[in-house]
Write a protein that holds these residues in place. Sequence first.
Motif, mmCIF file in Angstrom:
data_model
loop_
_atom_site.group_PDB
_atom_site.id
_atom_site.type_symbol
_atom_site.label_atom_id
_atom_site.label_comp_id
_atom_site.label_asym_id
_atom_site.label_seq_id
_atom_site.Cartn_x
_atom_site.Cartn_y
_atom_site.Cartn_z
ATOM 1 N N HIS A 10 -5.440 4.858 1.755
ATOM 2 C CA HIS A 10 -5.621 3.588 1.418
ATOM 3 C C HIS A 10 -5.718 2.825 2.464
ATOM 4 C CE1 HIS A 10 -3.965 4.875 -2.383
ATOM 5 N NE2 HIS A 10 -4.622 4.114 -2.894
ATOM 6 N N LEU A 11 -5.150 3.106 3.727
ATOM 7 C CA LEU A 11 -5.296 2.252 4.884
ATOM 8 C C LEU A 11 -6.590 3.015 5.674
ATOM 9 C CD1 LEU A 11 -4.346 0.392 7.265
ATOM 10 C CD2 LEU A 11 -2.720 2.016 7.818
ATOM 11 N N GLU A 30 -9.119 14.113 7.834
ATOM 12 C CA GLU A 30 -8.424 13.800 6.501
ATOM 13 C C GLU A 30 -8.111 15.203 6.018
ATOM 14 O OE1 GLU A 30 -6.849 11.486 4.475
ATOM 15 O OE2 GLU A 30 -6.116 13.721 3.536
ATOM 16 N N LYS A 35 -10.543 14.785 -0.881
ATOM 17 C CA LYS A 35 -10.680 13.553 -0.379
ATOM 18 C C LYS A 35 -11.688 13.408 0.821
ATOM 19 C CE LYS A 35 -6.331 11.024 -0.432
ATOM 20 N NZ LYS A 35 -5.176 10.375 0.143
ATOM 21 N N THR A 86 3.557 7.034 5.654
ATOM 22 C CA THR A 86 5.180 7.282 5.905
ATOM 23 C C THR A 86 5.818 6.952 4.535
ATOM 24 O OG1 THR A 86 4.963 5.130 6.644
ATOM 25 C CG2 THR A 86 5.010 6.359 8.586
ATOM 26 N N GLN A 99 4.691 12.929 9.198
ATOM 27 C CA GLN A 99 3.174 12.943 9.147
ATOM 28 C C GLN A 99 2.759 12.326 10.584
ATOM 29 O OE1 GLN A 99 1.002 11.423 5.783
ATOM 30 N NE2 GLN A 99 2.489 12.150 4.224
ATOM 31 N N THR A 122 3.224 2.428 9.282
ATOM 32 C CA THR A 122 4.257 1.345 9.437
ATOM 33 C C THR A 122 5.601 2.383 9.759
ATOM 34 O OG1 THR A 122 3.275 0.070 7.870
ATOM 35 C CG2 THR A 122 5.676 -0.080 8.184
ATOM 36 N N LEU A 153 -2.898 -5.440 6.402
ATOM 37 C CA LEU A 153 -3.838 -5.445 5.373
ATOM 38 C C LEU A 153 -3.279 -5.796 3.884
ATOM 39 C CD1 LEU A 153 -4.605 -2.936 3.513
ATOM 40 C CD2 LEU A 153 -5.853 -2.194 5.713
ATOM 41 N N GLU A 155 -3.727 -4.662 0.009
ATOM 42 C CA GLU A 155 -4.496 -3.817 -0.766
ATOM 43 C C GLU A 155 -5.330 -4.480 -1.724
ATOM 44 O OE1 GLU A 155 -3.072 -0.059 -2.699
ATOM 45 O OE2 GLU A 155 -1.730 0.105 -0.768
ATOM 46 N N CYS A 263 3.365 -0.170 -0.182
ATOM 47 C CA CYS A 263 3.968 -0.365 0.944
ATOM 48 C C CYS A 263 5.385 -1.274 1.036
ATOM 49 C CB CYS A 263 2.998 -1.324 1.713
ATOM 50 S SG CYS A 263 1.590 -0.292 2.403
ATOM 51 N N LYS A 266 8.748 0.394 -0.370
ATOM 52 C CA LYS A 266 9.333 1.193 0.591
ATOM 53 C C LYS A 266 9.664 0.874 2.132
ATOM 54 C CE LYS A 266 5.166 3.317 2.643
ATOM 55 N NZ LYS A 266 5.248 3.202 4.192
ATOM 56 N N ARG A 332 1.287 3.127 -7.230
ATOM 57 C CA ARG A 332 2.380 3.765 -6.498
ATOM 58 C C ARG A 332 3.313 2.437 -6.523
ATOM 59 N NH1 ARG A 332 0.409 5.264 -0.660
ATOM 60 N NH2 ARG A 332 -0.886 3.517 -1.039
HETATM 61 N N1 LIG Z 1 -2.007 1.013 2.042
HETATM 62 C C1 LIG Z 1 -1.877 -0.252 2.522
HETATM 63 O O1 LIG Z 1 -2.267 -1.203 2.141
HETATM 64 C C2 LIG Z 1 -0.969 -0.238 3.937
HETATM 65 C C3 LIG Z 1 -1.123 -1.526 4.564
HETATM 66 C C4 LIG Z 1 -0.417 -1.689 5.841
HETATM 67 C C5 LIG Z 1 0.203 -0.401 6.318
HETATM 68 N N2 LIG Z 1 0.155 0.717 5.664
HETATM 69 C C6 LIG Z 1 0.780 1.845 6.287
HETATM 70 O O2 LIG Z 1 -0.292 2.728 6.669
HETATM 71 C C7 LIG Z 1 0.249 4.196 6.518
HETATM 72 C C8 LIG Z 1 -0.724 4.904 5.480
HETATM 73 O O3 LIG Z 1 -0.497 4.277 4.190
HETATM 74 P P1 LIG Z 1 -1.465 4.695 3.048
HETATM 75 O O4 LIG Z 1 -1.268 3.650 2.004
HETATM 76 O O5 LIG Z 1 -2.948 4.587 3.743
HETATM 77 O O6 LIG Z 1 -1.056 5.992 2.624
HETATM 78 P P2 LIG Z 1 -2.018 7.280 1.960
HETATM 79 O O7 LIG Z 1 -0.961 8.196 1.583
HETATM 80 O O8 LIG Z 1 -2.965 6.364 0.966
HETATM 81 O O9 LIG Z 1 -2.747 7.926 2.924
HETATM 82 C C9 LIG Z 1 -2.288 8.685 4.166
HETATM 83 C C10 LIG Z 1 -3.461 9.920 4.354
HETATM 84 O O10 LIG Z 1 -2.908 10.752 5.538
HETATM 85 C C11 LIG Z 1 -3.321 11.841 5.305
HETATM 86 N N3 LIG Z 1 -2.917 12.959 6.317
HETATM 87 C C12 LIG Z 1 -1.293 13.109 6.290
HETATM 88 N N4 LIG Z 1 -1.527 13.888 7.516
HETATM 89 C C13 LIG Z 1 -2.673 13.900 8.186
HETATM 90 C C14 LIG Z 1 -2.845 14.553 9.200
HETATM 91 N N5 LIG Z 1 -2.167 15.066 9.982
HETATM 92 N N6 LIG Z 1 -4.126 14.782 9.262
HETATM 93 C C15 LIG Z 1 -5.050 14.038 8.572
HETATM 94 N N7 LIG Z 1 -4.700 13.427 7.512
HETATM 95 C C16 LIG Z 1 -3.515 13.234 7.197
HETATM 96 C C17 LIG Z 1 -3.031 12.216 3.670
HETATM 97 O O11 LIG Z 1 -3.670 13.360 3.223
HETATM 98 C C18 LIG Z 1 -3.141 10.904 3.020
HETATM 99 O O12 LIG Z 1 -4.675 11.027 2.488
HETATM 100 C C19 LIG Z 1 1.549 4.223 5.869
HETATM 101 O O13 LIG Z 1 2.411 4.056 6.974
HETATM 102 C C20 LIG Z 1 1.896 2.709 5.327
HETATM 103 O O14 LIG Z 1 3.013 2.047 5.262
HETATM 104 C C21 LIG Z 1 -0.485 0.756 4.718
#
Ligand SMILES: NC(=O)c1ccc[n+]([C@@H]2O[C@H](COP(=O)([O-])OP(=O)(O)OC[C@H]3O[C@@H](n4cnc5c(N)ncnc54)[C@H](O)[C@@H]3O)[C@@H](O)[C@H]2O)c1
Length: 441
Positions: A10-11, A30, A35, A86, A99, A122, A153, A155, A263, A266, A332
């Motif tokens: 998502h990020l 990825e 995906k 995370t 991760q 995060t 950001l 969502e 986010c 958690k 989520r």
């Molecule tokens: N979603 C949000 O709006 C948002 C906003 C700010 C911060 N964050 C932070 O960003 C981080 C990611 O969040 P998210 O919502 O995108 O999570 P998510 O689970 O949607 O995405 C994480 C992706 O990383 C991939 N991945 C894991 N290990 C990997 C590796 N070694 N190599 C390549 N790909 C790998 C997973 O398959 C997954 O697609 C978290 O720490 C979250 O707290 C998210």
Amino acid sequence: MRVSVIGCGHLGAPHAAAMAELGHEVIGVELDPDKCRALSAGTAPFYEADFEELLVRHTSSGRLRFTTDLAEAASFADLHFIAVGTPLREDGRGYDVSQVIGAVRSLVPLLHRPATIVGKSTVTVGTVARIQEVIDAGAQVPGVDLVWNPEFLREGYAVQDSLFPDRIVAGLTSPRARAAIEEVYAQILDRGVALILTDPPTAEVIKSAANAFLTTKISFINAMAEVCEFVGADVNTVAHAIGLDKRIGPGGMRPGIGYGGGCLPKDVAAFTHRVGELGAQHAHGLLAAVESVNAGRPLAAVELIEKAHGGPISGRVALLGAAFKAGTSDVRDSPALRLAVRLAERGAVPVIYDPEALAAARALHPEFTYADTAEQAVSGAELVVLATEWPELTADPKLPEDAAGLVRRRVLVDVRNAVEPGPWLAAGWEVWQLGRKPQRP
Ligand SMILES: NC(=O)c1ccc[n+]([C@@H]2O[C@H](COP(=O)([O-])OP(=O)(O)OC[C@H]3O[C@@H](n4cnc5c(N)ncnc54)[C@H](O)[C@@H]3O)[C@@H](O)[C@H]2O)c1
């Protein structure tokens, strides 16, 4: 610049597309092959406004591609964003940062020239120091720098917020790392967006503090909704009036069933635990109260629904909304689905409709009944609950009329306080909202 984005969820995926939009050559890494295949084909694996359009534009132009192969990214890019997940640890006591550590540990030995690793995930305060140790132990060449660049950001606005952020925070320790950040974000910085250059621990705390404040505001107004219910006051008017004070501000103060998503829950849980570990007692007490208010919101919503119905419901309840908020298909930790669970526990049969999140909701909760349209969900229901503030539900001028003939009783319980009651009242509905008196036609 040639950049990689490791972790395209998502990020990461919208960030990768946004970096291509800024003119960089981007490779997204990825792990999940499905995906990765979808992204390569220009198909968004989740709904996010404007994202698919940008994805198509830049996968077609060749400026953006995706791979499962980290080595390809290591040899291609000079700057590597880390955007892997995370999640909360299974015991709920802090993040599982494996991760992040794993991605950096795999990347560093593959780097054969100076590079900048830019963490966006995060993490718990103190994690960056651990990552620096991983880099120091594994680097094959000098000049591998680390920057902590938390992401703020929202969502539903991921693309917009990536291209037009309120500020950029970079925790770093070397002039070379600073130059890399200034180069990768040059277009954004040229527009006058603030760049906060600081040390890594401060960058970590900024991210946690921002989410702590946002959730405090949400729980605060929800606590005020509770007070309003006791005294027959109107929480929407309270929120509007106090928000006009510049020190308070109107943003993030709509009363409802509480915060959710991948986010905020958690992040606050992990931060609460961490400040407790550190012995910061007042911070711990404050954050624990924020979490406690939030945990109570689905029950407050159920109580309102039962009050509107005149007792517990054993029949169907139309639940309009499953996403944790409008603008995303993310379910989520969705408060709408938490509410569905509560309703089902008390004997009701929720029938769920969502414009974008049906597939994700079905995958998470196959036990519920789903409808393909709002009208289908409403058909034969005892009453209607608005659980996610989609504009197509809250502001559809036809829905109050169309649904009126389908529902058993014209009762709308809006647990997002997002509906303008006028058209519903005109179509003969009672409108119930949290922290407000019921309105009757
Ligand atoms: N979603 C949000 O709006 C948002 C906003 C700010 C911060 N964050 C932070 O960003 C981080 C990611 O969040 P998210 O919502 O995108 O999570 P998510 O689970 O949607 O995405 C994480 C992706 O990383 C991939 N991945 C894991 N290990 C990997 C590796 N070694 N190599 C390549 N790909 C790998 C997973 O398959 C997954 O697609 C978290 O720490 C979250 O707290 C998210």
